[in-house]
Design a protein around this motif. Structure first.
Motif, short mmCIF file in Angstrom:
data_model
loop_
_atom_site.label_atom_id
_atom_site.label_comp_id
_atom_site.label_asym_id
_atom_site.label_seq_id
_atom_site.Cartn_x
_atom_site.Cartn_y
_atom_site.Cartn_z
N PRO A 96 0.83 -1.20 0.00
CA PRO A 96 0.00 0.00 0.00
C PRO A 96 0.87 1.26 0.00
N ARG A 97 0.39 2.27 -0.63
CA ARG A 97 1.07 3.58 -0.71
C ARG A 97 2.29 3.58 -1.61
N CYS A 98 2.51 2.53 -2.40
CA CYS A 98 3.67 2.55 -3.29
C CYS A 98 3.31 3.39 -4.52
N GLY A 99 3.70 4.64 -4.48
CA GLY A 99 3.36 5.55 -5.57
C GLY A 99 4.45 5.70 -6.60
N LEU A 100 5.66 5.17 -6.29
CA LEU A 100 6.78 5.31 -7.22
C LEU A 100 7.57 4.01 -7.23
N LEU A 101 7.87 3.53 -8.42
CA LEU A 101 8.68 2.32 -8.60
C LEU A 101 9.97 2.70 -9.32
N TYR A 102 11.10 2.46 -8.67
CA TYR A 102 12.42 2.73 -9.25
C TYR A 102 13.06 1.41 -9.66
N HIS A 103 13.73 1.42 -10.82
CA HIS A 103 14.57 0.28 -11.18
C HIS A 103 15.62 0.74 -12.18
N GLY A 104 16.69 -0.05 -12.28
CA GLY A 104 17.71 0.18 -13.28
C GLY A 104 17.61 -0.85 -14.37
N SER A 105 18.76 -1.21 -14.95
CA SER A 105 18.77 -2.20 -16.04
C SER A 105 19.62 -3.43 -15.72
N LEU A 106 20.55 -3.32 -14.77
CA LEU A 106 21.45 -4.44 -14.51
C LEU A 106 20.71 -5.68 -14.01
N ALA A 107 19.79 -5.51 -13.08
CA ALA A 107 19.09 -6.66 -12.50
C ALA A 107 18.19 -7.38 -13.49
N LEU A 108 18.04 -6.79 -14.67
CA LEU A 108 17.16 -7.40 -15.67
C LEU A 108 17.93 -8.27 -16.65
N ARG A 109 19.19 -8.59 -16.32
CA ARG A 109 19.99 -9.44 -17.21
C ARG A 109 19.49 -10.88 -17.21
N SER A 110 18.65 -11.25 -16.23
CA SER A 110 18.12 -12.61 -16.16
C SER A 110 16.60 -12.59 -16.25
N ALA A 111 16.05 -13.65 -16.86
CA ALA A 111 14.60 -13.71 -17.10
C ALA A 111 13.77 -13.69 -15.82
N PRO A 112 14.13 -14.44 -14.74
CA PRO A 112 13.28 -14.42 -13.55
C PRO A 112 13.11 -13.02 -12.96
N SER A 113 14.21 -12.29 -12.81
CA SER A 113 14.11 -10.95 -12.24
C SER A 113 13.39 -10.01 -13.21
N ARG A 114 13.64 -10.17 -14.48
CA ARG A 114 12.98 -9.32 -15.49
C ARG A 114 11.47 -9.54 -15.45
N ASP A 115 11.04 -10.79 -15.38
CA ASP A 115 9.61 -11.07 -15.32
C ASP A 115 8.98 -10.51 -14.05
N SER A 116 9.71 -10.59 -12.95
CA SER A 116 9.18 -10.07 -11.68
C SER A 116 9.02 -8.56 -11.74
N LEU A 117 9.98 -7.88 -12.35
CA LEU A 117 9.85 -6.44 -12.47
C LEU A 117 8.66 -6.06 -13.34
N MET A 118 8.50 -6.74 -14.46
CA MET A 118 7.40 -6.38 -15.34
C MET A 118 6.05 -6.61 -14.68
N ALA A 119 5.99 -7.60 -13.79
CA ALA A 119 4.75 -7.81 -13.04
C ALA A 119 4.49 -6.63 -12.10
N LEU A 120 5.54 -6.10 -11.50
CA LEU A 120 5.38 -4.93 -10.63
C LEU A 120 4.94 -3.72 -11.45
N ARG A 121 5.55 -3.54 -12.60
CA ARG A 121 5.16 -2.40 -13.43
C ARG A 121 3.72 -2.53 -13.90
N ALA A 122 3.29 -3.76 -14.17
CA ALA A 122 1.92 -3.97 -14.63
C ALA A 122 0.90 -3.66 -13.54
N ALA A 123 1.35 -3.65 -12.28
CA ALA A 123 0.45 -3.35 -11.17
C ALA A 123 0.05 -1.88 -11.15
#
Length: 292
Positions: A110-137
């Protein structure tokens, strides 16, 4: 009630040839600074069940950082960057695979109004998929800190992250590599804003200061106000990003965001390391900026 920032990505230790290890990773540095400045960030990352992982969790608890988003990976290694020096120049080995390559899907609190991320952690599919799920929220604001680290990035993948983002931060080299063609950095920045539908683009230039370009055509600039003795530039960009994000959360005027971010980054380069562990260093900034 002020919205929270959710920070996604790597936490790691830089390992030096003399045996020293320094805690960091751009997302971790951002979360560390935000917490010290009076915000309540949530770091979504992953560590192993090893000594380094225990050290990360202890450091976060001591600093008052929420550990609810810090996952444990049994049998996995906590992130490492092995640093060697060749003719006096550092060479970096960002070890793979490590725990933050396998960040699992999480829910935005609750109250998460801003999502920050870079690009390094997205070098692998599991972390990339998890981030995109957060962005889709659907957080109100997505802030992308480009943060290119060779060889762990591809132009198409990084520019794809800018689609659907609201803010993006580049340094001058990253803008040259990724932005559409143009005869000046400003032209390239504005072309990137138009191509990706950004609200604002931050361009940092070290001792030359920083510029902010907005979708409505505004250009703002901040330069260091005084000469500072540079001790360590590691983490200066992370410090800058943290203060801009604090300003977004607190609805500061854009010029105020830029000026305060520049002042804080200028102070950080006078310190050793990306994460200052002296609360007294942060106190004047936190006090001066409280609710203003």
């Amino acid at each position: 009630m002020t919205a929270r920032a959710c920070i996604f990505g790597e936490v790691l230790f830089d390992h030096f040839p003399d045996g020293r290890r320094v805690l960091g990773g751009a997302p971790f540095n951002v979360a560390w600074n935000l917490a010290a400045l009076g915000a309540d960030p949530l770091l979504v990352s992953r560590v192993g069940t090893d000594a380094d992982g225990d050290s990360v969790r202890v450091a976060m608890r001591v600093w008052g950082l929420d550990t609810a988003g810090l996952q444990n990976g049994p049998g996995e290694h906590t992130g490492q960057v092995r640093i060697q020096f060749e003719d006096g120049e550092p060479a970096y080995d960002i070890v793979r695979p490590v725990a933050w390559d396998a960040i699992e899907k999480a829910e935005l609190p609750p109250r998460c109004g801003l999502l920050y991320h870079g690009s390094l952690a997205l070098r692998s599919a599991p972390s990339r998929d998890s981030l995109m799920a957060l962005r889709a929220a659907g957080p109100q604001t997505v802030f992308v800190d480009v943060n290119l680290r060779d060889p762990w990035w591809e132009p198409e993948a990084v520019t794809g992250l800018l689609d659907g983002a609201h803010w993006a931060k580049f340094n001058e080299d990253e803008l040259e590599r990724l932005a559409p063609p143009g005869e000046s950095p400003e032209e390239r920045a504005r072309a990137a804003i138009e191509r990706h539908g950004l609200q604002a683009l931050l361009l940092t230039g070290g001792e030359r200061g920083a510029r902010l370009f907005t979708a409505d055509g505004e250009t703002l600039e901040a330069r260091p106000q005084r000469q500072v003795e540079v001790v360590d530039t590691v983490g200066a960009g992370d410090a800058f990003a943290a203060v801009v994000m604090l300003g977004i959360l607190r609805d500061w005027p854009l010029q105020t965001c830029l000026d305060r971010a520049q002042a804080f980054a200028s102070a950080v380069v006078g310190q050793r390391g990306a994460t200052v562990r002296d609360t007294g260093f942060y106190a004047p900034f936190a006090t001066a900026w409280n609710d203003r």
